[in-house]
Scaffold this motif. Structure first.
Motif, PDB file in Angstrom:
ATOM      1  N   VAL A 167       0.837  -1.201   0.000  1.00  0.00           N
ATOM      2  CA  VAL A 167       0.000   0.000   0.000  1.00  0.00           C
ATOM      3  C   VAL A 167       0.876   1.256   0.000  1.00  0.00           C
ATOM      4  O   VAL A 167       0.601   2.230  -0.741  1.00  0.00           O
ATOM      5  CB  VAL A 167      -0.948  -0.010   1.215  1.00  0.00           C
ATOM      6  CG1 VAL A 167      -1.692   1.320   1.321  1.00  0.00           C
ATOM      7  CG2 VAL A 167      -1.927  -1.173   1.107  1.00  0.00           C
ATOM      8  N   ALA A 168       1.946   1.257   0.804  1.00  0.00           N
ATOM      9  CA  ALA A 168       2.837   2.417   0.850  1.00  0.00           C
ATOM     10  C   ALA A 168       3.513   2.651  -0.491  1.00  0.00           C
ATOM     11  O   ALA A 168       3.665   3.805  -0.951  1.00  0.00           O
ATOM     12  CB  ALA A 168       3.878   2.223   1.947  1.00  0.00           C
ATOM     13  N   ALA A 169       3.931   1.549  -1.159  1.00  0.00           N
ATOM     14  CA  ALA A 169       4.586   1.697  -2.462  1.00  0.00           C
ATOM     15  C   ALA A 169       3.618   2.278  -3.495  1.00  0.00           C
ATOM     16  O   ALA A 169       3.981   3.160  -4.299  1.00  0.00           O
ATOM     17  CB  ALA A 169       5.117   0.340  -2.927  1.00  0.00           C
ATOM     18  N   VAL A 170       2.364   1.807  -3.497  1.00  0.00           N
ATOM     19  CA  VAL A 170       1.380   2.301  -4.460  1.00  0.00           C
ATOM     20  C   VAL A 170       1.079   3.779  -4.228  1.00  0.00           C
ATOM     21  O   VAL A 170       1.032   4.588  -5.175  1.00  0.00           O
ATOM     22  CB  VAL A 170       0.085   1.456  -4.381  1.00  0.00           C
ATOM     23  CG1 VAL A 170      -1.021   2.088  -5.224  1.00  0.00           C
ATOM     24  CG2 VAL A 170       0.351   0.038  -4.841  1.00  0.00           C
ATOM     25  N   ILE A 171       0.900   4.160  -2.955  1.00  0.00           N
ATOM     26  CA  ILE A 171       0.619   5.575  -2.648  1.00  0.00           C
ATOM     27  C   ILE A 171       1.791   6.454  -3.075  1.00  0.00           C
ATOM     28  O   ILE A 171       1.613   7.517  -3.701  1.00  0.00           O
ATOM     29  CB  ILE A 171       0.328   5.753  -1.145  1.00  0.00           C
ATOM     30  CG1 ILE A 171      -0.993   5.065  -0.782  1.00  0.00           C
ATOM     31  CG2 ILE A 171       0.277   7.231  -0.779  1.00  0.00           C
ATOM     32  CD1 ILE A 171      -1.296   5.089   0.700  1.00  0.00           C
ATOM     33  N   GLY A 172       3.016   6.030  -2.750  1.00  0.00           N
ATOM     34  CA  GLY A 172       4.184   6.835  -3.109  1.00  0.00           C
ATOM     35  C   GLY A 172       4.344   6.993  -4.603  1.00  0.00           C
ATOM     36  O   GLY A 172       4.649   8.099  -5.098  1.00  0.00           O
TER      37      GLY A 172
END
Length: 408
Positions: free
Chosen positions: A103-108
């Motif tokens: 999720v963090a990778a997608v948001i970033g």
């Protein structure tokens, strides 16, 4: 003197001849000598490591894909696959961390591309976050199932120890080892059996194979072993022990319904090793003949000279049991086995021949013999045995051998 005579009768070496190397075969059909040095790394180890690292690799590949492709391209399938693959492999914490990382990778990346405000990007983010949460729930279900499986395996192991307890490594001066190989994956016990019992008249042994599979066969195994232990202590002869087993199976058959009540039987070989004597007495009830491995590497089978029906089929024949006696010199090893050994086939359909494979080999301890034999059978059959296999080996130490058990 009895050792030299037995070796001469078996066509072995004469006194003064060098003892063959335990690791070398004397014939073309001897077992292969394991290579020296560390064992080779199995390919399955690399496969497991790759699968375990797959969630991390998917995340890395997905991030690189998003970085080096136009902003409207997405690696959403890779992001969703990572936590799902982690669920059965990682702990709950590891699965949750995988989901958070995804999720963090997608948001970033969406922020970096400036597409996070688009509907498609928001839908993708919600989908990936939902899959990450579901992966944690799946992980919990997998862990509970694994705990139940571990509990079942522990119960199965306890049942095996109760029904087929391993004998002591040394009984009345004899060195003893057993091995049980189940054909069914994750199974611990089936219709094969073994037991060793010391008595006033010598050490008595049994190896047998109960007809049938499943819990019915396990129940019959318990009946045979229980009757054998009692009879081995009380009966004066090995023939009388066999008759007690016959009566015990007959009583068990009357309590069964259906086909097994009329056709149940057990092939078995019973052996008796008198205390202080260099002989072995054998009663064979329709079972593969034992093998006698001499100290010099020669080998000879001990076939029954008179055929006999399996236990449980006594009403079909009226002839009495007769024990046959054979020399059992110091340094020799008696090998009893079930037909799972001789019926193991290779890719060409050829049966395993223990006599040909063991001739010319010298083993310092019964446990070494059984470990080598079991590994060779697995290699011969490609790991896919068609039937259970029970092995029991007994070695009579030579004069001058140490009193302690040899290490395998």
């Amino acid at each position: 003197m009895d050792d030299e005579g037995a070796a001469a009768r078996a066509g072995g070496r004469l006194p003064g001849d060098p003892v063959p190397d335990p690791g070398l075969g004397l014939g073309d059909e001897a077992l292969p000598v394991p290579p020296s040095g560390p064992p080779p790394v199995r390919r399955t180890g690399y496969g497991r490591a790759f699968v375990h690292a797959l969630p991390v690799l998917l995340i890395v590949v997905a991030i690189l894909y998003d970085i080096f492709t136009p902003r409207y391209f997405t690696a959403g399938p890779l992001y969703t696959a990572a936590p799902l693959i982690a669920a059965p492999l990682y702990s709950r914490r590891g699965t949750a961390l995988t989901g958070v990382a995804v999720v963090a990778a997608v948001i970033g990346l969406q922020l970096g591309k400036g597409v996070i405000h688009y509907v498609d990007s928001l839908t993708e983010l919600i989908t990936i976050a939902t899959v990450a949460v579901l992966a944690v729930l799946v992980n919990g279900m997998v862990r509970r199932s694994s705990e139940r499986l571990v509990s079942v395996r522990e119960i199965a192991e306890a049942a095996q120890r109760a029904v087929l307890p391993e004998p002591a490594e040394r009984i009345a001066g004899f060195e003893i080892a057993v091995c049980y190989e189940a054909a069914q994956a994750d199974a611990f016990i089936g219709g094969d059996l073994y037991a060793v019992q010391d008595s006033a008249r010598g050490v008595r042994l049994i190896v047998g194979d109960v007809r049938g599979k499943g819990m019915g066969a396990v129940a019959a195994v318990a009946v045979v072993i229980g009757a054998f232990r009692e009879a081995a202590e009380q009966e004066a002869t090995l023939e009388a022990v066999a008759q007690r087993l016959e009566r015990a199976l007959a009583r068990e058959g009357t309590r069964r319904d259906g086909l097994d009540a009329f056709e149940g039987f057990t092939t078995a070989v019973l052996a008796e090793l008198p205390h202080g004597g260099g002989t072995v007495r054998i009663v064979n009830r329709g079972h593969p003949p034992p093998l006698l491995l001499y100290a010099d590497g020669t080998l000879g089978p001990l076939p029954a000279h008179e055929s006999a029906l399996p236990l449980g089929m006594g009403e079909l024949g009226v002839w009495p049991d007769r024990a046959e006696e054979a020399p059992f010199p110091g340094g020799a090893t008696l090998l009893l086995y079930t037909d799972g050994l001789t019926e193991a086939r290779d890719a060409k359909g050829e049966f395993y021949d223990p006599q040909a494979r063991l001739t010319g080999r010298v083993f310092p301890h019964p446990a070494t013999l059984l470990a080598t034999l079991a590994e060779d059978v697995r290699r011969h059959s490609g790991g896919g045995m068609a039937d259970d296999m029970a092995l029991l080996a007994v070695r009579r130490p030579r004069r001058g051998d140490h009193d302690h058990c040899h290490e395998p």
